[in-house]
Design an enzyme around this catalytic site. Sequence first.
Site, PDB file in Angstrom:
ATOM      1  CE1 TYR A  17       0.525  -4.373  -1.580  1.00 47.42           C
ATOM      2  CE2 TYR A  17       1.294  -6.812  -1.677  1.00 47.42           C
ATOM      3  CZ  TYR A  17       0.488  -5.829  -1.033  1.00 47.42           C
ATOM      4  OH  TYR A  17      -0.216  -6.124   0.087  1.00 47.42           O
ATOM      5  CD  GLU A  47       9.977  -2.832   0.799  1.00 43.76           C
ATOM      6  OE1 GLU A  47      10.416  -3.892   1.119  1.00 43.76           O
ATOM      7  OE2 GLU A  47       8.770  -2.614   0.613  1.00 43.76           O
TER       8      GLU A  47
END
Length: 219
Positions: free
Chosen positions: A152, A159
């Site tokens: 994660y 991102e």
Amino acid sequence: MAASSKSQRPASPLNTGYLVLYNFVSAIAWSVVLGRTLVMLSSFGHPYVYNAVGNWTKWTQTLAAMEVLHSLLGVVRAPLFTTLMQVSSRFLLVWGVVHSYPYLASSPFYSSMLIAWSVTEVIRYSYFALSLSGSLPSILTWLRYNTFFVLYPVGILSECALIFKATTPSARRNPVAMYTLYAILVVYVPGAYILYTHMMAQRQKVMRNDKANDAIASR
């Protein structure tokens, strides 16, 4: 943002069969993303990853729009808001950022994002497909609820880096787009917290149930 857990408890054999097929196909599709990314990285380097896997990734991720419908129609018991947030953030990356500015994919952040996404999704979809089939190995449960601690953060940071890189070219096209991307980066902070804590809560519940089952089995 990385995808979170969803509870798949279909009410009929038809739902079960459909969800097994959907998760199986999705697991295979993300396996292709992972395989191509690793091959290109090891053979040529990250600047060549997009040409090999970019289009495949876009359409593989687009398939995940079905998960919003699954939640909306009650096919799975997944929170609609969380599912929509996950899918829309991925759409922003593959269509709004990388598709619009493909040269940004030459960044190592694109490769790290794809690895984080694809490993997560191969595990996640395999977990659901085998769970619904009644043949779930314990190692897959462990991977599903432990690898997110690393995957994660890697995915989210990758991102954010790509979105930040997109602010400069987007400003040339439309200043409003630049400020929109900055606003999205701000939203990523609470969004990442919601997804991470949701997954931790799911992990705690699953691990607690596993311990209870082990205790019963040992009697």
